[in-house]
Structure formats: C-alpha cells, structure tokens
Design a protein around this motif. Sequence first.
Motif, PDB file in Angstrom:
ATOM      1  N   GLY A 147       0.828  -1.200   0.000  1.00 40.46           N
ATOM      2  CA  GLY A 147       0.000   0.000   0.000  1.00 40.46           C
ATOM      3  C   GLY A 147       0.857   1.241   0.000  1.00 40.46           C
ATOM      4  N   ASP A 148       0.477   2.191   0.842  1.00 38.18           N
ATOM      5  CA  ASP A 148       1.216   3.458   0.909  1.00 38.18           C
ATOM      6  C   ASP A 148       1.889   3.642   2.269  1.00 38.18           C
ATOM      7  OD1 ASP A 148      -0.998   3.855   2.474  1.00 38.18           O
ATOM      8  OD2 ASP A 148      -1.762   5.566   1.353  1.00 38.18           O
ATOM      9  N   GLU A 149       2.237   2.508   2.908  1.00 39.28           N
ATOM     10  CA  GLU A 149       2.857   2.605   4.220  1.00 39.28           C
ATOM     11  C   GLU A 149       4.286   3.123   4.123  1.00 39.28           C
ATOM     12  OE1 GLU A 149       4.589  -1.874   5.029  1.00 39.28           O
ATOM     13  OE2 GLU A 149       2.732  -1.286   5.981  1.00 39.28           O
ATOM     14  N   ARG A 150       4.857   3.436   5.262  1.00 43.39           N
ATOM     15  CA  ARG A 150       6.146   4.102   5.334  1.00 43.39           C
ATOM     16  C   ARG A 150       7.352   3.170   5.274  1.00 43.39           C
ATOM     17  NH1 ARG A 150       6.804   6.815  10.899  1.00 43.39           N
ATOM     18  NH2 ARG A 150       4.599   7.183  10.825  1.00 43.39           N
ATOM     19  N   TYR A 151       7.163   1.894   4.945  1.00 41.28           N
ATOM     20  CA  TYR A 151       8.255   0.936   4.882  1.00 41.28           C
ATOM     21  C   TYR A 151       8.465   0.435   3.458  1.00 41.28           C
ATOM     22  CZ  TYR A 151       7.550   0.678   9.917  1.00 41.28           C
ATOM     23  OH  TYR A 151       7.407   0.989  11.238  1.00 41.28           O
ATOM     24  N   LEU A 152       9.719   0.292   3.080  1.00 42.72           N
ATOM     25  CA  LEU A 152      10.097  -0.374   1.843  1.00 42.72           C
ATOM     26  C   LEU A 152      10.863  -1.617   2.259  1.00 42.72           C
ATOM     27  CD1 LEU A 152      10.331  -0.354  -1.278  1.00 42.72           C
ATOM     28  CD2 LEU A 152      12.543   0.773  -0.960  1.00 42.72           C
ATOM     29  N   TYR A 153      10.373  -2.783   1.863  1.00 41.93           N
ATOM     30  CA  TYR A 153      10.992  -4.048   2.244  1.00 41.93           C
ATOM     31  C   TYR A 153      11.940  -4.519   1.158  1.00 41.93           C
ATOM     32  CZ  TYR A 153       7.346  -4.117   5.778  1.00 41.93           C
ATOM     33  OH  TYR A 153       6.534  -3.785   6.826  1.00 41.93           O
ATOM     34  N   ILE A 154      13.038  -5.109   1.583  1.00 41.77           N
ATOM     35  CA  ILE A 154      13.974  -5.767   0.685  1.00 41.77           C
ATOM     36  C   ILE A 154      13.985  -7.219   1.121  1.00 41.77           C
ATOM     37  CG2 ILE A 154      16.352  -5.891  -0.140  1.00 41.77           C
ATOM     38  CD1 ILE A 154      16.587  -2.918   0.809  1.00 41.77           C
ATOM     39  N   GLU A 155      13.584  -8.115   0.203  1.00 43.54           N
ATOM     40  CA  GLU A 155      13.422  -9.507   0.613  1.00 43.54           C
ATOM     41  C   GLU A 155      13.738 -10.462  -0.520  1.00 43.54           C
ATOM     42  OE1 GLU A 155       9.420  -9.339   2.030  1.00 43.54           O
ATOM     43  OE2 GLU A 155       8.587  -9.223   0.037  1.00 43.54           O
ATOM     44  N   GLY A 156      13.981 -11.705  -0.127  1.00 41.68           N
ATOM     45  CA  GLY A 156      14.273 -12.755  -1.085  1.00 41.68           C
ATOM     46  C   GLY A 156      15.511 -13.528  -0.662  1.00 41.68           C
ATOM     47  N   THR A 157      16.093 -14.240  -1.620  1.00 42.63           N
ATOM     48  CA  THR A 157      17.310 -15.024  -1.381  1.00 42.63           C
ATOM     49  C   THR A 157      18.361 -14.589  -2.391  1.00 42.63           C
ATOM     50  OG1 THR A 157      15.968 -16.893  -0.626  1.00 42.63           O
ATOM     51  CG2 THR A 157      18.243 -17.368  -1.230  1.00 42.63           C
ATOM     52  N   PRO A 158      19.417 -13.914  -1.944  1.00 45.94           N
ATOM     53  CA  PRO A 158      20.432 -13.443  -2.894  1.00 45.94           C
ATOM     54  C   PRO A 158      21.207 -14.610  -3.511  1.00 45.94           C
ATOM     55  CG  PRO A 158      21.160 -13.048  -0.634  1.00 45.94           C
ATOM     56  CD  PRO A 158      19.749 -13.560  -0.561  1.00 45.94           C
ATOM     57  N   THR A 159      21.372 -14.553  -4.823  1.00 50.37           N
ATOM     58  CA  THR A 159      22.074 -15.627  -5.525  1.00 50.37           C
ATOM     59  C   THR A 159      23.403 -15.146  -6.118  1.00 50.37           C
ATOM     60  OG1 THR A 159      20.822 -15.147  -7.534  1.00 50.37           O
ATOM     61  CG2 THR A 159      19.955 -16.867  -6.058  1.00 50.37           C
ATOM     62  N   GLU A 160      23.828 -13.955  -5.715  1.00 47.55           N
ATOM     63  CA  GLU A 160      25.148 -13.463  -6.103  1.00 47.55           C
ATOM     64  C   GLU A 160      25.722 -12.665  -4.942  1.00 47.55           C
ATOM     65  OE1 GLU A 160      25.326 -10.437  -9.227  1.00 47.55           O
ATOM     66  OE2 GLU A 160      23.207 -10.017  -8.910  1.00 47.55           O
ATOM     67  N   SER A 161      27.036 -12.778  -4.758  1.00 43.53           N
ATOM     68  CA  SER A 161      27.682 -12.074  -3.662  1.00 43.53           C
ATOM     69  C   SER A 161      28.330 -10.791  -4.184  1.00 43.53           C
ATOM     70  CB  SER A 161      28.721 -12.972  -2.985  1.00 43.53           C
ATOM     71  OG  SER A 161      29.709 -13.364  -3.918  1.00 43.53           O
ATOM     72  N   GLY A 162      28.671  -9.908  -3.258  1.00 43.85           N
ATOM     73  CA  GLY A 162      29.320  -8.660  -3.630  1.00 43.85           C
ATOM     74  C   GLY A 162      28.741  -7.505  -2.847  1.00 43.85           C
ATOM     75  N   SER A 163      29.159  -6.317  -3.226  1.00 44.46           N
ATOM     76  CA  SER A 163      28.675  -5.088  -2.612  1.00 44.46           C
ATOM     77  C   SER A 163      27.774  -4.382  -3.619  1.00 44.46           C
ATOM     78  CB  SER A 163      29.857  -4.194  -2.243  1.00 44.46           C
ATOM     79  OG  SER A 163      29.414  -3.005  -1.652  1.00 44.46           O
ATOM     80  N   PHE A 164      26.574  -4.057  -3.203  1.00 42.25           N
ATOM     81  CA  PHE A 164      25.573  -3.467  -4.095  1.00 42.25           C
ATOM     82  C   PHE A 164      25.137  -2.125  -3.518  1.00 42.25           C
ATOM     83  CE2 PHE A 164      25.595  -7.979  -4.477  1.00 42.25           C
ATOM     84  CZ  PHE A 164      25.529  -8.206  -5.840  1.00 42.25           C
ATOM     85  N   ARG A 165      25.134  -1.135  -4.366  1.00 39.50           N
ATOM     86  CA  ARG A 165      24.779   0.227  -3.949  1.00 39.50           C
ATOM     87  C   ARG A 165      23.588   0.690  -4.771  1.00 39.50           C
ATOM     88  NH1 ARG A 165      27.411   5.498  -5.420  1.00 39.50           N
ATOM     89  NH2 ARG A 165      26.721   6.869  -3.775  1.00 39.50           N
ATOM     90  N   PHE A 166      22.620   1.337  -4.111  1.00 37.59           N
ATOM     91  CA  PHE A 166      21.437   1.817  -4.810  1.00 37.59           C
ATOM     92  C   PHE A 166      20.835   2.994  -4.060  1.00 37.59           C
ATOM     93  CE2 PHE A 166      20.445  -1.731  -2.085  1.00 37.59           C
ATOM     94  CZ  PHE A 166      19.394  -1.268  -1.320  1.00 37.59           C
ATOM     95  N   ASP A 167      20.068   3.796  -4.768  1.00 37.81           N
ATOM     96  CA  ASP A 167      19.388   4.958  -4.198  1.00 37.81           C
ATOM     97  C   ASP A 167      17.913   4.660  -4.027  1.00 37.81           C
ATOM     98  OD1 ASP A 167      21.772   6.389  -4.323  1.00 37.81           O
ATOM     99  OD2 ASP A 167      21.302   7.269  -6.266  1.00 37.81           O
ATOM    100  N   VAL A 168      17.358   5.118  -2.923  1.00 34.29           N
ATOM    101  CA  VAL A 168      15.926   5.007  -2.657  1.00 34.29           C
ATOM    102  C   VAL A 168      15.381   6.416  -2.508  1.00 34.29           C
ATOM    103  CG1 VAL A 168      14.159   4.181  -1.056  1.00 34.29           C
ATOM    104  CG2 VAL A 168      16.190   2.782  -1.497  1.00 34.29           C
TER     105      VAL A 168
END
Length: 133
Positions: free
Chosen positions: A86-107
Amino acid sequence: MGMHRLWLVVMASLLVSSCRVHLGDCLDGDGPEFTTDNLPNAVLNQEYEARVRVQVDNEPFDDRLSYEFDYEQGELPQGLRFTQFGDERYLYIEGTPTESGSFRFDVTVRVSGSVDLCHYRESETYRLLVTEL
C-alpha cells in the motif's frame, strides 16, 4: 490616499500570515526523513529481509500520510526484490540473494497527504553487502 494605504497594509498582512505557516514548516524541518541508516548484511543463498523506514519529522500524524518509494541508480543482487504494501512508510527488501558482492542503490520517497510540508521528497543511498558463508 488613506484607503489605498489601508488596503496595502491588509494585503501585506494577509500575505505574511499565509507565508508564516509555510516558513514555519520549513524552519522546523517538516519533510520525509529516512530513519534506516544501514542495511544488515546478507548471506549468499540464505533468506534475507530488511526494511527501510521513513517518517516525517515534527509531524505527529505521519502515519496518515501516503508514502511512495522509488529505487534508482544501482541495483539489488539477483534474487532480492523491493516490496511496498500500500502506501505505508516501509520499503521491504526480501528474497534469497544468488550473487555475492557489494551493491549500492538509491531510494527515493515521495510523501502526499493533507498536511503542509516544507518538502515532499527525499533520497538516500544504501549499500548492501552479500557475503558467502
């Protein structure tokens, strides 16, 4: 001439009083603020869940506002996804990562609702580290 001057005084006071609310909002910092500073590390091939939380500082009824997230520049590792309910104040990051490393992103978050805010949009950069066992 006196009536013209009175009209100018009335108009100026209306202008100042209507701006005072907006200026006051800007002085006390009303606007969205990310309260999640860092994401926990993920482990390759293991279930992962984290959440990014936003609030509107100095707004007691910020639960009544609508929050819309967007993720830009960068990407999540394969196997993870963004989810918002919906329009709640949380953004979830979920799942099972299948690659390793450092990942950078903007929200980015945009806030809407029936409240006067100094600003309605805010962005934050996150880094997610996926390690092997």
